[in-house]
Each structure stands twice: as C-alpha cells, then as structure tokens.
Design a protein around this motif. Structure first.
Motif, PDB file in Angstrom:
ATOM      1  N   PRO A  75      -2.027   4.966   5.508  1.00  0.00           N
ATOM      2  CA  PRO A  75      -2.078   4.128   4.175  1.00  0.00           C
ATOM      3  C   PRO A  75      -3.231   3.457   3.944  1.00  0.00           C
ATOM      4  CG  PRO A  75      -0.628   3.448   6.273  1.00  0.00           C
ATOM      5  CD  PRO A  75      -1.326   4.860   6.201  1.00  0.00           C
ATOM      6  N   HIS A  76      -3.881   3.018   5.068  1.00  0.00           N
ATOM      7  CA  HIS A  76      -5.495   1.806   4.411  1.00  0.00           C
ATOM      8  C   HIS A  76      -6.206   2.946   3.751  1.00  0.00           C
ATOM      9  CE1 HIS A  76      -6.777   4.568   8.199  1.00  0.00           C
ATOM     10  NE2 HIS A  76      -8.277   3.983   7.695  1.00  0.00           N
ATOM     11  N   ALA A  79      -5.134   2.175  -0.067  1.00  0.00           N
ATOM     12  CA  ALA A  79      -5.671   0.553  -0.368  1.00  0.00           C
ATOM     13  C   ALA A  79      -6.819   0.833  -0.678  1.00  0.00           C
ATOM     14  CB  ALA A  79      -5.333   0.014   0.749  1.00  0.00           C
ATOM     15  N   LYS A  80      -7.833   1.708   0.140  1.00  0.00           N
ATOM     16  CA  LYS A  80      -8.895   1.472  -0.359  1.00  0.00           C
ATOM     17  C   LYS A  80      -9.182   2.435  -1.577  1.00  0.00           C
ATOM     18  CE  LYS A  80     -11.050   0.160   3.939  1.00  0.00           C
ATOM     19  NZ  LYS A  80     -11.897   1.038   5.688  1.00  0.00           N
ATOM     20  N   GLU A 108     -13.151  -5.724   4.129  1.00  0.00           N
ATOM     21  CA  GLU A 108     -13.096  -4.574   4.445  1.00  0.00           C
ATOM     22  C   GLU A 108     -13.084  -3.940   2.931  1.00  0.00           C
ATOM     23  OE1 GLU A 108     -12.456  -1.655   7.402  1.00  0.00           O
ATOM     24  OE2 GLU A 108     -12.608  -3.802   7.932  1.00  0.00           O
ATOM     25  N   LEU A 109     -12.606  -4.413   2.099  1.00  0.00           N
ATOM     26  CA  LEU A 109     -12.056  -3.449   0.547  1.00  0.00           C
ATOM     27  C   LEU A 109     -13.505  -3.726  -0.498  1.00  0.00           C
ATOM     28  CD1 LEU A 109      -8.571  -3.450  -0.011  1.00  0.00           C
ATOM     29  CD2 LEU A 109      -9.213  -2.120   0.936  1.00  0.00           C
TER      30      LEU A 109
END
Ligand SMILES: Nc1ncnc2c1ncn2[C@@H]1O[C@H](COP(=O)(O)OP(=O)(O)O)[C@@H](O)[C@H]1O
Ligand SMILES: [Mg+2]
Lengths: 251, 440
Positions: A75-76, A79-80, A108-109
C-alpha cells in the motif's frame, strides 16, 4: 500529474469469499468518475483493493496505474505513486498524533522538512475548520463521523494525489461540512487530480457539469452500467431496483 | 559456598581499605556475609550455582580493562552510539552535569551554587566518611540484608552509588542528571544509592544513561533507599540500557512521608539478559507513590517487574502503571501489589502491553489486598497487538511497514514519557525505533 488507472477484469476475495467478480474501469488523468450501487454491491471492496488492503486478495485480473502493474504492490508504494483513498470508515490509530503523522507523510511523499510541513499543515487545517489543538490528538480517536471525513479530506488536500478515491465522503456529515468537502474535491479535480467518488447522492456535486462526469453502477461485484452525469438524477428518482431492469432484467 | 565466603571476605577487606572506610561500615559488610551464607535464594532466572559462579568470576572477558572515555569502547558498541547520535549528547552532559567516576563526582557550576543552599550530592563512599551519622541512620534501614542472597551479597560488597540529600524546604528547579560512566572493576557492580528528601523539599533525579552502561560484569545489583520526608515532592527517573550479557537486579525501597509524593519512573530500554525488580514502598497519611514502568523486551530477555506498595496512612494512594513493548522471544511479567492498610486509601494497577511477535510473552498478576473497609482498589490490563487496520491506515498514506510500526509503538509509549526531559526523549525514541526495526 496525471497517469491513467486501468482496472482489468478484477476479482477480489475477502476471507475466501469472492466479492469483486470482474470489474473493468479506466480513469484517465483529470477525469471525474462516480461509482454508485446498492449497499453490499462491492464499492468499498473495489476502493480498498485498489489501495492495497492486505485483507482483500486479488484472485484474478490486474490493476495498472501510470503504466505500472500495482496489483501486488504494498500500500505505501501505491500511495507514493499517487493513489489516495479517503476511507468510508476511517480507523482510529491510538497514540499517533495527527501533526506528527502528517509531518512524516509529507516528508515521505514530498521530501518536505518538518518546519515547512508544520506551517503548511497548520494553514491547511485552519482552512478546513480544524483548531490547532485538534492536530495534537491521536488520529480519529474520539472524532465524530463528520470530523473523520474532514480529516480524510485534509490529508488529500495536503498530499494532492494524482488519483483520489473517495468512499462515501458525504455519509454522516452535516450540511456545512458537506459543502466544504465538495468544494475541496472539486478544487483538487480542477488542479488535475483524477477522482473516483463513491456516493449515494448526486447532491455532493454542485459545480461540475454533468457532461464532465462518468457514472458507474455496481451490482454484485461488477460494474453493470456506465453513463454520463445526468444519470445520477435518474438513479435518485427511480432507485436501483428499477434501474437494474434496464440492464440486468431486475432481480 | 566456602569458596564464595573467602572470595567475598577478600573483596570486603579490599573495599574497606580502598574506601578508607570506618569500622562500623566494614562491620555491616561482614554481617552481611554471614547473612549471605544463610539467606534464601529465590531468583527466577539465576540458580544458586550460577550465582556462585558469578561471584567467583564476575568479569566479562573481551572488554577493555579500563574504560575512561567512549574511545575505549569496543567498535560495535561505539558504532551503536554513533548511530544513536548519543556521543554528542553524552559529551554535552559530561561537560555540564554531575558525572560519577571511580574517583568522585564531577560538579558543574550549577551544582556548586546549589550545594550552598543545601543540595548535597556525593559518592556514597565519601558520604560514609563525611557524614557518618546521617549515613548510619539511613543505611540499610529500609531493607534487611538477610532477606535474600542477592540483598546480602549487595550489602557485603556494595561500592559506588550516590548520596543525595536535599535540605528542608529546598526546591531544586532543574532535573539532576547523574551518569554512572566509568566503572573500573568488577567490584563496582553493586552501587548503593541513598536519597534523603527533607520535609517539603522538591527535586527530580535522573539516574543512569540511555547509552549502553559500561560494565564488565555479568551481574549488576544496585540498591536504592529513598526517604521522602513529609510534604516533599520527589521524582526519580531511572533509564536503563544494559548490555545483553548482564543480569540486573535493582532493589529499591522507599518510605514516603505524610502528604509527600514520590514518582518513580523506570525506562528499561535494554534490560540485559534478565531484569528482575521488586521495589517496595510504604506510604504515610495523604502521601502518594507512583511506579511508572516503560519496558522494551527484546531477543530472549526476561523482565520481571514487581512493585509492592503498602498504604499505611489514611488517604494514602498508589499507582503502579506499566507499558511494555514485547518483541522477539522475550518475556515480560508484571506483578504489582497494593495493600490498603488504612481508611480512605486508593490504589490502582494498570498494565498495557503491545506484543510484537508470535513468540513474545506477557503475563500480569495484579495483587490488591484490602485490610480495611474504606479503600478503593482497582486494576486494568490490556495486552494486544498492533491492529491490521491501524497499520494499513498509516501505510495507505505512504509510510512503509517499519515506519508505520515505529509511529504506533512510539505513540503507545508516549503517555508514560511525559515527565522525561527532551534531550533524553530524542535518544529514547531513537532506541525504540532501532529496536522495532531490528537494528539493535
Ligand atoms: N472485511 C470484510 N469481511 C467480510 N466481508 C466483507 C468485508 N468487506 C466486505 N465484505 C462483504 O463484501 C460485500 C461487499 O461489501 P462492500 O464492498 O463494503 O459494499 P459497499 O461498499 O458497496 O456497500 C458485502 O457482502 C460485505 O459483507
Ligand atoms: Mg461501502
């Protein structure tokens, strides 16, 4: 910005029970799609499968975003890549304060440093009717349904995803918050974000022209009809059971 | 056992000479040796046989003879410190705060000024020489050396530790940080700490450091006796981060006076191979005691945190609260006991644990005893895992599993860390992050 989402013959199961039974959907950059359908038809399952919830196992088909097969991606990483899901029922995360969480997400993003993120979060949150002290509460803990939905939107506005999936952002929300939320959704869409909006009510869309909207209707884990924006009014008038007579013989 | 007797006898003579200690103290040691031979041994981890081996060969091989600065550390330990960014913090405090070395305590200007107002901080050995009457009436008054072999052994060979005395009514506005850094020999494995808070005084003592404590022995026995006078407000925060080869057995006893409060927080980041503690407190009329335990269980470590509170005066209250993060194959047991012995007393035990692996184990045995009818005693326990939905929520926003887990673990511990100064929090959080991501 941009990137096309292609969902191809998607099958997905939860606890061994097949829920999605062959969903096909293409969302091009900047498009606005509305997904409707009776309770239990699989709308949330579609959203959660696209976001990569570990409970929803893909048993067939694939999900492609920006030309990459994301079907098995954690999932992460999705998201990225620019996918954001505003949950129908946002969960409580005990102990994790909103401010700290959002600062880390923006680092993070977006590679933002803590101070820069802090200013942006405070400004955006105030604009969305949060008080500064709300940001030091743990995520969703003790929040009303409406507050949770506003917090989902706040995150979307901060992250500015390429693809925004909204799962009933209108349920459990008072009239004033509703108009704030729809304004923010339309604003993001104007700035180029593609939107998949799962909703029971067309009322949420005020400023969008019907011809700029695609409407999909789900039934038993499949998209059974796709029409233009004007279809929303018709569904509201006739109800799903009547509509389904047109496509699926009604059962 | 005869071997142990002669080894301990030699150690006592050596200490007596080295510390230029008055005869009465050496006599306490000799009596403790006799007690050691007869006392019961009831440790859940260390057998009597093992204990005798530790006494015969206390030192760990492979560590440098003398550790005078961080440069003398083995490379892996030094690397760990660098990764934690600790060296700098520590250096800052070495320059600025009280540090106990084998030869004494290094004071800064601050402490010197406060000494004139009535704040005394001395190595316990020096206090024995300088204030014999005060020490005599406070040494081993709260614990009986013959209660266990470990208590007796500690008493026979105690060495190091501090003596803190705060004059009546004196309120120390800054936390006192004390680092035990340099420990020259195996004999330094049993520090004895005496805390005397005169009536209506206030202070916060922070003991230990979060970097690996530099020890060369396999068994660490420290004892703390705290006398909290009427109306005093005392806080004692102990940060433990032991190397994995050490067994630690801290022994704490406190007497809390009328309307006084004693907040005892232990942060156990590195427990060592095993950590067994059963601090005991008595609380007089209107007094309050809190034992806050923060526990990070790692590898196959065994952590056993007791805590016995006797509420002897009317309206006294006690809180025993712990939060444990239990990883790998480690095992954590909490067994707080609160005994209501006077009317109007209140006691609460709470135990929260986050299990991070299938093999991690947690047990809790709350003990509430009421000897009177008008007392309020309660307990609650919550043992759980990180919920999939919580983890997914954070991950769906772009945090990988490790970072999401770290956030949740830090959030779980946060309410317990509210009293800890910011410099330490930075280190504590880093240690927790590294432990969660398996990098310790
Ligand atoms: N986590 C889950 N566990 C068990 N069944 C589920 C789960 N999520 C969804 N389902 C089932 O899948 C079907 C579709 O649910 P859902 O996707 O939530 O529908 P909708 O959002 O359209 O109301 C329902 O029959 C529902 O009971
Ligand atoms: Mg739904």
């Amino acid at each position: 910005m941009g990137g096309t989402l292609i969902v191809e013959d998607l099958h997905s199961s939860v606890e061994g029970k097949e829920i999605l039974r062959g969903v096909n959907l293409t969302v091009k950059p900047g498009e606005f799609h509305v997904v409707m359908g009776p309770n239990g038809s699989g709308k949330s399952t579609l959203a959660l499968t696209i976001a990569g919830h570990p409970k929803y196992e893909v048993t067939g088909g694939r999900i492609v975003f920006k030309g990459r097969d994301v079907t098995k991606m954690p999932p992460h990483e999705r998201a990225k890549l620019g996918i954001f899901l505003a949950f129908q029922q946002p969960h409580e995360v005990e102990g994790v304060r909103i401010m700290e969480f959002l600062q880390q997400v923006l680092a993070e993003l977006k590679g933002m440093d803590g101070a820069e993120a802090y200013d942006l979060i405070i400004r955006t949150a105030k604009d969305m009717w949060f008080r500064e002290e709300d940001l030091y509460r743990p995520i969703n803990v003790g929040f009303s349904g409406g507050e949770r939905k506003r917090l989902e939107l706040l995150q979307a506005v901060l992250i500015k995803p390429d693809l925004l999936i909204l799962d009933e952002p209108d349920s459990g929300v008072d009239v004033d918050s509703m108009s704030l939320i729809s304004r923010k959704i339309e604003q993001l869409n104007e700035e180029g974000t593609s939107v998949i909006l799962i909703t029971h009510y067309g009322r949420i869309l005020k400023h969008l022209e019907p011809e700029d909207i695609k409407v999909h209707v789900m039934k038993d884990g499949r998209i059974v009809m796709t029409r233009g924006g004007e279809f929303i009014d018709e569904i509201e008038r006739r109800g799903f059971q009547d509509i389904f007579k047109d496509c699926c013989g009604g059962d | 056992m005869e071997d142990a007797r002669s080894i301990i006898e030699n150690q006592i003579e050596e200490l007596a000479e080295r510390n230029r200690e008055p005869e009465w103290m050496t006599e306490i040691r000799r009596k403790a040796l006799e007690a050691f031979l007869k006392a019961p041994h009831n440790d859940p981890v260390i057998s009597e046989e093992e204990l005798l081996q530790f006494i015969a060969r206390p030192e760990i091989k492979g560590l440098p003879e003398k550790i005078e600065s961080l440069d003398d550390l083995p490379e892996d330990m030094r690397n760990l410190l660098d990764r934690l960014g600790i060296s700098e913090v520590e250096q800052k405090y070495l320059a600025g705060m009280a540090v106990q070395t084998d030869t004494g305590i290094v004071y800064n200007q601050f402490l010197k000024e406060w000494a004139e107002k009535g704040l005394t901080v001395l190595p316990t050995e020096e206090a024995v020489r300088k204030y014999p009457d005060v020490v005599k009436s406070h040494f081993l008054r709260l614990i009986d050396a013959s209660e266990s072999k470990l208590a007796a052994y500690h008493t026979a060979v105690w060495n190091g530790g501090i003596f803190l005395h705060v004059r009546e009514g004196l309120k120390v506005p800054f936390p006192l940080h004390l680092f035990f850094l340099i420990q020259e020999s195996a004999l330094a494995q049993a520090p004895h700490i005496i805390i005397i808070a005169e009536p209506n005084s206030e202070f916060h003592l922070i003991e230990g450091c979060t970097s690996p404590v530099l020890v060369r022995h396999s068994l660490h026995l420290d004892m703390t006796e705290a006398y909290i006078g009427d109306g005093a407000k005392a806080r004692l925060t102990v940060l433990q981060n032991w190397p994995e080869y050490v067994h630690t057995r801290p022994m704490t006893r406190a007497k809390v006076g009328r309307n006084a409060s004693f907040i005892n927080t232990t942060v156990t980041l590195g427990s060592g191979k095993s950590n067994v503690a059963n601090p005991k407190y008595t609380v007089d009329e209107g007094g309050r005691v809190e034992l806050n335990g923060i526990i990070l269980g790692q590898k196959d470590y065994y952590i056993d945190l007791g805590g016995e509170m006797k509420l002897i005066g009317r309206g006294a209250s006690g809180l025993n609260a712990s939060k444990s993060v239990i990883m790998d194959r480690s095992r954590v047991i909490t067994r707080g006991v609160i005994e209501a012995m006077a009317p109007g007393t209140k006691g609460h035990i709470s135990c929260d644990a986050l299990l991070m692996s299938d093999e991690a184990e947690m047990e809790t045995y709350p003990g509430l005893r009421s000897r009177v009818s008008e007392a309020e005693l309660s307990h609650e326990a919550a043992i759980g895992r990180i919920r999939e939905e919580e983890l997914f929520y954070l991950m769906s926003r772009g945090l990988d599993e490790e970072k999401a887990t770290q956030l949740i673990v830090k959030g779980f511990l946060a309410p317990m860390l509210k009293d800890i100064p910011a410099e330490f929090l930075v280190e504590i959080r880093k240690i927790v992050e590294m432990a969660v991501s398996g990098g310790m």
